[in-house]
Write an enzyme that holds these catalytic residues in place. Structure first.
Site, PDB file in Angstrom:
ATOM      1  N   THR A  62     -35.265 -45.294 -44.991  1.00  0.00           N
ATOM      2  CA  THR A  62     -35.402 -44.729 -43.760  1.00  0.00           C
ATOM      3  C   THR A  62     -37.057 -44.855 -43.480  1.00  0.00           C
ATOM      4  O   THR A  62     -37.778 -44.760 -44.586  1.00  0.00           O
ATOM      5  CB  THR A  62     -34.999 -43.366 -43.235  1.00  0.00           C
ATOM      6  OG1 THR A  62     -33.704 -43.081 -43.902  1.00  0.00           O
ATOM      7  CG2 THR A  62     -34.827 -43.144 -41.875  1.00  0.00           C
ATOM      8  N   THR A 116     -35.087 -38.197 -43.698  1.00  0.00           N
ATOM      9  CA  THR A 116     -34.851 -39.357 -44.559  1.00  0.00           C
ATOM     10  C   THR A 116     -33.838 -38.935 -45.466  1.00  0.00           C
ATOM     11  O   THR A 116     -34.127 -37.678 -46.109  1.00  0.00           O
ATOM     12  CB  THR A 116     -35.790 -40.377 -45.075  1.00  0.00           C
ATOM     13  OG1 THR A 116     -35.059 -41.182 -45.901  1.00  0.00           O
ATOM     14  CG2 THR A 116     -36.948 -39.322 -45.978  1.00  0.00           C
ATOM     15  N   GLY A 117     -32.748 -39.417 -45.764  1.00  0.00           N
ATOM     16  CA  GLY A 117     -31.870 -38.918 -46.893  1.00  0.00           C
ATOM     17  C   GLY A 117     -30.182 -39.372 -46.456  1.00  0.00           C
ATOM     18  O   GLY A 117     -29.994 -40.426 -45.804  1.00  0.00           O
ATOM     19  N   GLY A 164     -27.453 -39.283 -44.653  1.00  0.00           N
ATOM     20  CA  GLY A 164     -27.386 -38.861 -43.111  1.00  0.00           C
ATOM     21  C   GLY A 164     -26.367 -38.143 -42.891  1.00  0.00           C
ATOM     22  O   GLY A 164     -26.732 -37.174 -41.954  1.00  0.00           O
ATOM     23  N   ARG A 211     -21.035 -47.402 -38.838  1.00  0.00           N
ATOM     24  CA  ARG A 211     -21.273 -46.148 -39.111  1.00  0.00           C
ATOM     25  C   ARG A 211     -22.631 -45.871 -38.687  1.00  0.00           C
ATOM     26  O   ARG A 211     -23.534 -46.506 -38.918  1.00  0.00           O
ATOM     27  CB  ARG A 211     -21.485 -46.192 -40.787  1.00  0.00           C
ATOM     28  CG  ARG A 211     -21.874 -44.717 -41.283  1.00  0.00           C
ATOM     29  CD  ARG A 211     -23.605 -44.817 -41.916  1.00  0.00           C
ATOM     30  NE  ARG A 211     -23.793 -43.707 -42.611  1.00  0.00           N
ATOM     31  CZ  ARG A 211     -24.996 -43.450 -42.784  1.00  0.00           C
ATOM     32  NH1 ARG A 211     -26.060 -44.172 -42.512  1.00  0.00           N
ATOM     33  NH2 ARG A 211     -25.442 -42.355 -43.363  1.00  0.00           N
ATOM     34  N   VAL A 212     -22.949 -44.693 -37.867  1.00  0.00           N
ATOM     35  CA  VAL A 212     -24.270 -44.253 -37.417  1.00  0.00           C
ATOM     36  C   VAL A 212     -24.491 -43.032 -38.498  1.00  0.00           C
ATOM     37  O   VAL A 212     -23.507 -42.013 -38.508  1.00  0.00           O
ATOM     38  CB  VAL A 212     -23.819 -43.696 -35.801  1.00  0.00           C
ATOM     39  CG1 VAL A 212     -25.053 -43.002 -35.234  1.00  0.00           C
ATOM     40  CG2 VAL A 212     -23.072 -44.786 -35.068  1.00  0.00           C
ATOM     41  N   GLY A 213     -25.629 -43.167 -38.791  1.00  0.00           N
ATOM     42  CA  GLY A 213     -26.164 -41.930 -39.397  1.00  0.00           C
ATOM     43  C   GLY A 213     -27.234 -41.024 -38.782  1.00  0.00           C
ATOM     44  O   GLY A 213     -26.892 -40.928 -37.546  1.00  0.00           O
ATOM     45  N   ASP A 214     -27.807 -40.252 -39.528  1.00  0.00           N
ATOM     46  CA  ASP A 214     -28.569 -39.440 -38.918  1.00  0.00           C
ATOM     47  C   ASP A 214     -29.748 -39.629 -38.087  1.00  0.00           C
ATOM     48  O   ASP A 214     -30.308 -39.021 -36.888  1.00  0.00           O
ATOM     49  CB  ASP A 214     -29.153 -38.081 -39.915  1.00  0.00           C
ATOM     50  CG  ASP A 214     -30.254 -38.747 -40.735  1.00  0.00           C
ATOM     51  OD1 ASP A 214     -29.847 -39.706 -41.145  1.00  0.00           O
ATOM     52  OD2 ASP A 214     -31.031 -38.055 -40.884  1.00  0.00           O
TER      53      ASP A 214
END
Lengths: 312, 312
Positions: free
Chosen positions: A181, A232-233, A235, A209-212
């Site tokens: 990220t 970052t990580g 999500g 897929r939607v991450g954070d």
């Protein structure tokens, strides 16, 4: 507004970098982060607003194939790039976010356009691509993204039937054990805050897929009254904890500074979901702090206009 | 865990209902909310978990064409239905969210499936539809959704070139001046909390627009340590304030109960973004509270196993 000097932090992802990886790419990462900090320093010194600076810094990171965002985005389960990005202006809590965009060099620019319009905060998929077309953003071809290293990573992930890379606690570090990220947070000379985050997501991730990263309060948050945060990580961990807003609330509701709020936020992330990843935070007084639960986070900062520091 | 009796709250949207609307539909709304509360009471009394109950209550609301979710979903700018839903389990912060799904009777069921899997928390668009197919969820045809009233609303909104209906402060209330969303929060006999929210979004909304409903921390949040929250209103306001997590943080960081946290959350929403909408909240002790900045919110509750109350 406290300190009248600017502050800037950027990150290029968290994870476990083994020794071979650090040897092979450490200098390139350090140079890239240093270049972005120098670019941001010039803009901020010239009086640019925090929100202009975080967008501009994230564009540089998106353009650099070293990082998992924009050009260097990883490939999903069907070998395609789907990118997410968000940006937020601490002056008025204006925000823009896009999820599942493709064939765009700079998703953060589209998120920024959405932030400036008085309409939706978030657009996904083809709706976001329609806006990109209306804004005249040039589309780039598949060749722009499908770098040899990314194709190799996808093959590896497919072989292991995993969506992420083996940086799980207890597992040995792999050469690709990095959550990608990119993000930036800034406090400008007027004391305003902003944050931006952009990503290609996880290697071999599910379509859609939607991450954070594009979620306001999870991957990004900025509020002049509290702080600016970019995450970052992994999500899903960050979404379930709504980590960026949680950190802002530690500042707001408990009177913490950046260092205390990062420590409290990371402790919360670990206690509640054993979360993997990290955050960069600048509070309203310009104090910088970072924290991460992975072995490494590629990041750097300039606090109160001082020297630039880069850490892997 | 404090009170051993269950609590349940449901809502069917916030907005401005004028007198004609209240006369025409008031009884139907009251009956529908009362039916859902009675259904939830039966399940909770029988020992069902909070997360099972909020899913089941939201399914009933999605099936009722009176509400803007599932069957009664409004139409977007191209006359299509795009629905968002999310669910969260306060026991372990497990969460599932879908955005931009279509031809599904019950988006909350898909969100719930995602919550139970150990994968992504959120899927959008075709990625979410792939999961629906894998789960064997039956697709329904366009006829299921395109109700005469929804087609008429879209024509009205198009004529006014607006994405929402005229419930803006100062504007006269219109017969369709209602933000549609449905939601439920519950505390079960074991003291566990859960929340779910589902919506068709805003009339004439842009293709791909994602509102607050499927965003963990904005439209929905549940944490056994604090409270369960479901929001309804102008999604962009709620996203920028991350209102559900903010309310949970008032409980966590300031020791507030449901009533105090709702009041603090609504004050925050108004002060920061002049937000339009409302929330329902049950805290970890089973106390129920609601708050809204619109003239009306269609909702009802059962506190500590007592009588059911319905309010428009």
């Amino acid at each position: 507004m406290g300190d009248r000097r600017f502050s800037l932090m950027v990150h290029g992802g968290a994870g476990t970098l083994d020794d071979a990886q650090q040897r092979a790419k450490g200098d390139a990462w350090r140079t890239a982060i240093g270049t972005v900090l120098a670019h941001g320093r010039r803009l901020l010194t010239d009086g640019a607003s925090a929100v202009e600076v975080v967008e501009s810094c994230v564009v540089l990171l998106e353009d650099d194939p070293l990082f998992n965002a924009g050009r260097g985005s990883v490939l999903n389960e069907v070998g395609a790039v789907e990118m997410d990005a968000a940006i937020m202006d601490g002056r008025n809590l204006a925000a823009g976010a896009v999820a599942g965009v493709h064939h765009l060099a700079n998703p953060v620019v589209l998120a920024s356009r959405l932030m400036r319009d008085d309409g939706p905060v978030m657009l996904a998929g083809e709706g976001a691509m329609r806006l990109a077309a209306r804004c005249g953003l040039t589309q780039v071809g598949d060749d722009y993204f499908r770098l040899p290293e990314r194709l190799a990573q996808l093959e590896q992930a497919r072989a292991k039937q995993t969506t992420m890379l083996d940086h799980i606690a207890g597992a040995p570090a792999a050469e690709t054990g990095k959550y990608g990220t990119v993000g930036a947070v800034a406090r400008d000379l007027k004391g305003h805050l902003a944050a931006a985050t952009s990503t290609g997501g996880m290697v071999n991730k599910r379509v859609g897929r939607v991450g954070d990263s594009p979620l306001i309060g999870a991957g990004v948050y900025a509020d002049d009254e509290t702080c600016a945060v970019s995450s970052t990580g992994h999500g899903e961990d960050f979404m379930r904890c709504v980590i960026a807003k949680t950190i802002a609330d530690y500042v707001d509701m408990r009177g913490m500074d950046a260092r205390q709020a990062v420590d409290a936020g990371i402790a919360y992330l670990v206690r509640r979901v054993q979360g993997l990843g990290g955050v960069i935070v600048i509070d309203r007084h310009g104090n910088c702090a970072s924290g991460f639960t992975t072995r490494n986070m590629i990041h750097g900062w300039i606090e109160h206009g001082g020297d630039a520091t880069v850490r892997l």
